[in-house]
Write an enzyme that holds these catalytic residues in place. Sequence first.
Site, mmCIF file in Angstrom:
data_model
loop_
_atom_site.group_PDB
_atom_site.id
_atom_site.type_symbol
_atom_site.label_atom_id
_atom_site.label_comp_id
_atom_site.label_asym_id
_atom_site.label_seq_id
_atom_site.Cartn_x
_atom_site.Cartn_y
_atom_site.Cartn_z
ATOM 1 N N THR A 20 42.945 52.254 39.208
ATOM 2 C CA THR A 20 44.144 51.822 39.135
ATOM 3 C C THR A 20 44.970 52.726 40.639
ATOM 4 O O THR A 20 44.019 53.502 41.285
ATOM 5 C CB THR A 20 44.781 52.744 38.481
ATOM 6 O OG1 THR A 20 46.281 52.970 38.561
ATOM 7 C CG2 THR A 20 44.036 54.926 38.300
ATOM 8 N N CYS B 20 48.687 47.240 42.128
ATOM 9 C CA CYS B 20 48.119 47.426 40.624
ATOM 10 C C CYS B 20 47.414 46.484 39.680
ATOM 11 O O CYS B 20 47.267 45.202 40.077
ATOM 12 C CB CYS B 20 49.733 47.208 40.325
ATOM 13 S SG CYS B 20 50.252 48.019 38.045
#
Length: 245
Positions: A95, A208
């Site tokens: 992430t 992202c």
Amino acid sequence: MIINESQNLILKQNTLGIIGGMSWESSESYYRLINEGIKAKLGGLHSADLIIRSLNFATISSLQAKDAWEEMGTILADSGLQLKAAGAQGLMIATNTMHKVAENVANATGLPLIHIADATAKVITQKGLKNIALLGTNFTMTQDFYKQRLIDAGLTVMIPDEAQRTEIHRIIYDELCQGQLLDSSRQYYSQVIKDLEMKGAEGVILGCTEIGLLVSKEDSTIPIFDTTAIHAAAAVDFLLTEYQT
């Protein structure tokens, strides 16, 4: 030990620990991309030597909303230690946003950590680009833990305006992290990219790990840099480091 059929050699991969689940939708992409990368390099029945610690994203998201980064740092550091105890020789955090606590993980474990921003900056600079747009969560777009590493690599970072950042962030949490891929949101991201291109962006970072599920190169008139794919490729390099020539 594994046999490389193409060279008839016995090889041993490094073992990589992945802290994932943030969200599981993008962690699934990591697993596929890393294994595809290993197969492309070694062929045959080869797959990646991975250990995965998948966290409950509802817990992490709640803590993000409270700015409880110290607590999140402890959670991810403990996860890193669990992976190290299981045999991981290196780590990655699957992430972008949670790289805010990457140093917590690296310091707690003493293991090399494949940093997503560094891997991305390396690819962009190799392309000779300078002005780069950054899309991601509000944390990633506005805070220095991510942007500064890009700046330190020689890049000029451009981000959307406040209203656009708010909507980009909402789409990530309310849609992408919940498996919803809407054409209206794809079009919105595409328009934001066009706006940043008009301001001088030469490329755009999908900062992202869920954005790449929605946006592809067909949705942008400037090069896109999908951090999930880039990070996964860096993982493959780590797994096979001893065998690179």
